[in-house]
Scaffold this active site. Structure first.
Site, mmCIF file in Angstrom:
data_model
loop_
_atom_site.group_PDB
_atom_site.id
_atom_site.type_symbol
_atom_site.label_atom_id
_atom_site.label_comp_id
_atom_site.label_asym_id
_atom_site.label_seq_id
_atom_site.Cartn_x
_atom_site.Cartn_y
_atom_site.Cartn_z
ATOM 1 N N LYS A 1 -48.668 52.871 15.412
ATOM 2 C CA LYS A 1 -47.935 51.670 14.987
ATOM 3 C C LYS A 1 -48.814 50.777 14.112
ATOM 4 C CE LYS A 1 -45.349 47.780 17.061
ATOM 5 N NZ LYS A 1 -44.899 47.193 18.326
ATOM 6 N N SER B 1 -40.108 46.553 18.425
ATOM 7 C CA SER B 1 -40.798 46.498 17.152
ATOM 8 C C SER B 1 -41.491 47.804 16.762
ATOM 9 C CB SER B 1 -41.833 45.365 17.188
ATOM 10 O OG SER B 1 -42.821 45.595 18.191
ATOM 11 N N SER C 1 -40.423 46.574 23.089
ATOM 12 C CA SER C 1 -40.733 47.140 21.768
ATOM 13 C C SER C 1 -41.054 48.630 21.763
ATOM 14 C CB SER C 1 -41.897 46.376 21.134
ATOM 15 O OG SER C 1 -41.517 45.045 20.865
#
Length: 553
Positions: free
Chosen positions: A119, A194, A218
């Site tokens: 990420k 996210s 997330s």
């Protein structure tokens, strides 16, 4: 005006540079894959991509499958998926060098030769961690995070970084720099956030193992929306070394965790990470190696469950997913016990939202200051910057005209920026969160539970809806507030019958949010629906064991 124009132009120049770097990275990926295929035309990429992580690592470690074949198979597939979904922000070209040096002198690590995706917000040496902020472009990290260091020592090869929403405080996946990421299962749907870039890449088959962070769902939203599995561990079980979205440590604990196609891959990943390297590189991580005995146990479980939190009404598919899973677990010999949730709205917004912005939103405003676009955070940003008297006035005006949930949110979002006038009030919040956690655990132990089966928001919402539906985080954010390990497993798909039932969906408060959520669910036949599996703090192995049981059934 001239100075503002010059600054604006400079920011757009940085955005352009980042997009060019993204495209150059994809061009390098394409060139590398083409070169490999020309040299090795007989390599069956499809068969490599069809292997599960345990099967793949076995072949890599015994030498029956060369790491180069695996690496370029996934680079090629990742390139295809990102062309379709826009999930990759950066190609780590040094991964090709690491590939050449991957063979260790002794026994290979558990993840030897495995390409992994990371990420955006998790630090990798020489690469930006933008969090979707223009100001973070061209700010490469000086060193790898502890997580990435341990992955490399275990033989894994980080090869791409993936997209996130601006600020990470969203369960969509869009920012001004890299744009919108799309769900690989249906391009009109969000992949969640996210960690949405990770969800899209793994869900599309472009990565076999990825890593994201979770402060309100997330990891779990992208996993549920893209039909894969994810584990949010207890906050300090793994430490990511990420750029903090808020610049301070709120009482709601963020966690880093793995995402993969199946539960066994998550378990293998946790075995690899919970090692001496992790404990020596970060002394704040408790030295708890992976407990194989707990994960491998076949003892019947005593499982709590609930179908709704009585705040966000579950979609028909969500409720059916819990009921069907409960029935299968009972048929398999496990004991299912109803668990009653109370005050979820209070826990979610008083503890999580007020807790995250307990500094009066100061650090968050600093992050957004000077950005070219604030997306769905625009009204939020304006409210936070408003003087306290205006917030109080708006809250007072809103009260008579809105329903219970909307009124509560109006008071929370308009008033939170001034909610703590003294340090004592902040300490009181911390104490209240701790007391709530103890009460939840006491209720858990009174019922003598091992684990909990819970709903997970789904199916995937349409693009743009998450920004309008902050209320829908109640199912996930509860376990960030409590700091319990929680995993997501896809168990069913939305059916025509679910779609038909959705026509009668009104929600608990019948307000604008309930109506909007119903619209967001529509047109999702065939998309995956998941459940959450939860355990007590530090019991990740038990959580994974439960997830495996659900997945198998």
């Amino acid at each position: 005006l001239l100075l503002r124009w010059r600054r604006w132009k400079g920011l757009w120049r940085k955005v352009k540079e980042a997009r060019q770097r993204q495209e150059q990275g994809l061009a390098r990926m394409e060139k590398a894959v083409r070169g490999f295929r020309e040299q090795h035309p007989s390599v069956n990429m499809v068969s490599i991509l069809s292997l599960s992580l345990p099967e793949l690592t076995k072949k890599l470690r015994d030498g029956s499958l060369p790491p180069e074949h695996v690496f370029y198979a996934y680079v090629g597939k990742a390139l295809q998926i990102t062309r379709e979904t826009n999930c990759i922000t950066e190609y780590m070209q040094e991964s090709e060098t690491q590939l050449q040096q991957a063979k260790p002198p002794g026994k290979p690590g558990l993840l030897y030769g495995v390409p992994v995706s990371i990420k955006d917000s998790i630090n990798c040496q020489g690469h930006d961690s933008t969090l979707g902020y223009v100001k973070n472009i061209n700010q490469p990290m000086a060193e790898d995070s502890v997580l990435v260091q341990v992955l490399k020592r275990q033989g894994a090869i980080p090869f791409v970084k993936t997209n996130v929403p601006q600020s990470l405080i969203s369960f969509d996946c869009q920012n001004l720099i890299f744009g919108q990421t799309f769900n690989p299962l249906l391009y009109t749907r969000t992949p969640g956030g996210s960690s949405g870039g990770e969800g899209a890449l793994i869900g599309g088959g472009g990565s076999i193992l990825g890593f994201g962070t979770d402060v309100g769902g997330s990891l779990r939203f992208p996993a549920a929306f893209c039909g894969i599995c994810a584990l949010k561990p207890t906050g300090n079980r793994l430490r990511p070394s990420t750029i903090n979205a808020l610049s301070w440590s709120p009482p709601v604990v963020a966690a880093v965790g793995p995402m993969a196609k199946d539960v066994e891959s998550l378990a293998l990943c946790m075995r690899a990470l919970l090692c001496e390297d992790m404990f020596s590189l970060d002394s704040t991580v408790p030295p708890l190696p992976f407990n194989e005995e707990v994960y491998s146990s076949t003892q019947p479980l005593r499982i709590g469950y609930y179908e709704t939190d009585f705040f966000t009404m579950p979609s028909p598919a969500m409720r059916r997913a819990v009921r069907e899973t409960k029935k299968l677990l009972e048929d398999a010999g496990h004991t299912l016990v109803p668990f009653e949730l109370t005050n979820v709205d209070y826990l979610t917004f008083n503890f999580c939202i007020r807790g995250m912005f307990a500094d009066g939103c100061t650090s968050f405003l600093k992050k957004l200051e000077g950005e070219l676009e604030r997306g769905s955070m625009g009204i939020f940003f304006w409210l936070a910057k408003s003087p306290n008297w205006l917030k109080a006035l708006l809250s007072w005006i809103a009260k008579p005209f809105v329903s219970c949930s909307l009124r509560y949110l109006s008071m929370t979002f308009i008033g939170f920026a001034s909610c703590f006038s003294t340090v004592d009030e902040l300490w009181s919040l911390h104490h209240e969160i701790e007391e709530s956690c103890h009460q939840f655990i006491a209720q858990w132990k009174k019922l003598n539970l091992d684990v909990m089966l819970c709903p997970m928001l789904g199916p995937a919402l349409g693009i743009g809806y998450p920004g309008k539906l902050s209320v829908a985080v109640s199912y996930t954010m509860l376990y960030n507030s409590l700091d319990f390990p929680a995993g997501v497993v896809p168990v069913t798909m939305m059916t025509d019958e679910d779609e038909e039932e959705l026509k009668g969906y009104q929600g608990y408060f019948r307000d604008w949010w309930d109506r909007t959520l119903a619209k967001a669910f529509h047109g999702s036949v065939g998309l995956p629906v998941a459940v959450q599996c939860v355990a007590l703090p530090w019991q990740e192995e038990l959580c994974l064991r439960f997830m495996k049981e659900v997945e198998t059934l």
